[in-house]
Design a protein around this motif. Structure first.
Motif, short mmCIF file in Angstrom:
data_model
loop_
_atom_site.label_atom_id
_atom_site.label_comp_id
_atom_site.label_asym_id
_atom_site.label_seq_id
_atom_site.Cartn_x
_atom_site.Cartn_y
_atom_site.Cartn_z
N ARG A 182 55.80 12.31 -36.40
CA ARG A 182 54.72 13.10 -35.80
C ARG A 182 53.39 12.79 -36.49
O ARG A 182 52.34 12.71 -35.85
CB ARG A 182 55.02 14.60 -35.90
CG ARG A 182 56.02 15.12 -34.93
CD ARG A 182 55.50 15.08 -33.48
NE ARG A 182 54.44 16.04 -33.22
CZ ARG A 182 53.39 15.81 -32.44
NH1 ARG A 182 53.24 14.63 -31.88
NH2 ARG A 182 52.48 16.73 -32.25
N GLU A 238 52.21 9.55 -35.33
CA GLU A 238 51.76 9.69 -33.94
C GLU A 238 50.36 10.29 -33.89
O GLU A 238 49.49 9.82 -33.14
CB GLU A 238 52.74 10.57 -33.16
CG GLU A 238 52.62 10.37 -31.66
CD GLU A 238 53.67 11.17 -30.89
OE1 GLU A 238 54.17 10.67 -29.89
OE2 GLU A 238 53.99 12.31 -31.29
N LEU A 239 50.12 11.29 -34.74
CA LEU A 239 48.79 11.92 -34.80
C LEU A 239 47.73 10.93 -35.28
O LEU A 239 46.57 11.03 -34.90
CB LEU A 239 48.82 13.15 -35.73
CG LEU A 239 49.52 14.37 -35.17
CD1 LEU A 239 49.69 15.44 -36.24
CD2 LEU A 239 48.74 14.94 -33.98
N CYS A 240 48.14 9.97 -36.11
CA CYS A 240 47.21 8.94 -36.60
C CYS A 240 47.07 7.79 -35.61
O CYS A 240 46.38 6.80 -35.91
CB CYS A 240 47.69 8.38 -37.94
SG CYS A 240 47.77 9.59 -39.24
#
Ligand SMILES: [Zn+2]
Ligand SMILES: [Zn+2]
Length: 363
Positions: A244, A247-249
């Motif tokens: 996650r 994914e956020l990066c």
């Protein structure tokens, strides 16, 4: 001159370049072994073997390099052996099943089992498709697969002096012990099960930290293409937290997560939606059916009668020749027969089944 060189060598042997205290060295060892575990679960297992997520080149190259210096693992070999484990689970062809080979053998000789299978060219050809095959892979990682760990040993010796050898030894036994032994052995032998999968997979503990979330092995066998291994509110998958974060990066893209079940109690008739949800949750549904019939057990009910219902239910997802309409009709008939069966657990299950609904794309 010679004396000062000698004392410098002694000083390096005792303290290394970093001169860390013992607890800092322990912390470093734990951190690096954890990075190795994360590389195995995120890159080798979830990304390469199951294609549950895509990775940006940056983390992808980092994981490949780290696995090379931390394990000497060849991606294609790992992936092929693991895919074969899923495809031939608990049979004599399963490369590391404690059911087929015995728990002691998998726990203590897991690496030997793995090494023997990695020499099976047929396994590599059949199950090893789609792995990295670029210049780096051909000319470094695969060609000099064991030189990477040598590099790690030199690094440990340089940083910590003589104790660096111990750090290196711990780093080297970590994966054979944790992955080859604990996940492949204990994860098919001891723990709890959320779903009645056809294999013997178990969740070792609900908090997947030490082996990066791989502790939740029964959940993984239930939803093998999902990037997330935790399904219950009390379960934790640290590997998923890292995914996650990536994914956020903008460095990872999740392709699938476990589906979520919603039971709509106002829905009283089975339809295509019920069938779709039942198939997605087939192993969870089987577990629920077995729990209910055990809880609401009537002594007079012969076990054989229950088994007939179980076999008929399983046909809904194993019969590939029937059309969807036919399967919905079979499902309705199954519910009618279950309600008439006078087996309390079966009746409760048949009452809940029409309400099975799939909640998609939820995390
Ligand atoms: Zn398994
Ligand atoms: Zn897997």
């Amino acid at each position: 001159m010679i004396v000062s060189l000698f004392s410098a060598t002694l000083d390096w042997l005792a303290h290394g370049l970093w001169g860390l205290s013992w607890w800092q060295i322990v912390l470093y060892t734990l951190l690096t072994t954890h990075v190795t575990i994360a590389s195995v679960t995120i890159f080798l297992h979830r990304h390469q073997a199951h294609r549950a997520l895509d990775l940006h080149l940056l983390p992808s190259h980092f994981f490949r390099f780290w696995l090379w210096i931390g394990t000497g693992q060849v991606t294609r070999e790992w992936v092929a052996i693991h895919r074969k484990h899923h495809a031939r689970c608990e049979t004599s062809e399963d490369p590391h099943s404690p059911v087929a080979h015995g728990i002691k053998k998998v726990l203590w000789q897991g690496t030997e089992l793995y090494r023997a299978e990695s020499k099976n060219q047929e396994t590599l050809n059949r199950f090893g498709a789609g792995c990295p095959n670029d210049w780096l892979e051909r000319n470094l990682y695969t060609r000099f697969s064991w030189q990477g760990v040598g590099l790690m040993m030199i690094l440990d010796l340089a940083l910590f002096g003589a104790i660096g050898l111990t750090v290196w030894a711990v780093q080297m036994v970590w994966i054979p012990l944790m992955a080859a032994g604990v996940i492949n052995g204990v994860g098919h032998w001891w723990g709890y099960r959320n779903a009645e999968t056809p294999d013997a997979s178990t969740n070792i503990v609900p908090w997947g930290v030490v082996i990066g979330g791989e502790e939740l092995h029964n959940n993984h066998h239930t939803y093998p293409t999902a990037a997330k291994f935790s399904v219950k509110s009390y379960e934790f998958d640290i590997g998923w937290s890292y995914i996650r974060f990536l994914e956020l990066c903008g460095l990872a893209w999740v392709k699938a997560v476990p589906p979520q079940l919603v039971i709509n109690k106002t829905k009283l008739d089975c339809d295509g939606e019920t069938l779709e949800a039942l198939i997605a949750f087939r192993f969870v549904a089987l577990k629920k059916l077995q729990e209910l019939t055990k809880q609401l057990w009537a002594d007079s009910v012969p076990r054989k009668k229950l088994e007939v219902f179980e076999v008929r239910l399983k046909q809904l997802w194993t019969d590939s020749s029937a059309s969807k309409d036919q399967l919905v009709r079979d499902l309705r008939q199954w519910c009618v027969d279950a309600e008439k069966s006078e087996i309390p657990g079966l009746q409760v299950f048949a009452f809940l089944l029409p309400g099975y609904t799939l909640k998609k794309h939820s995390r």
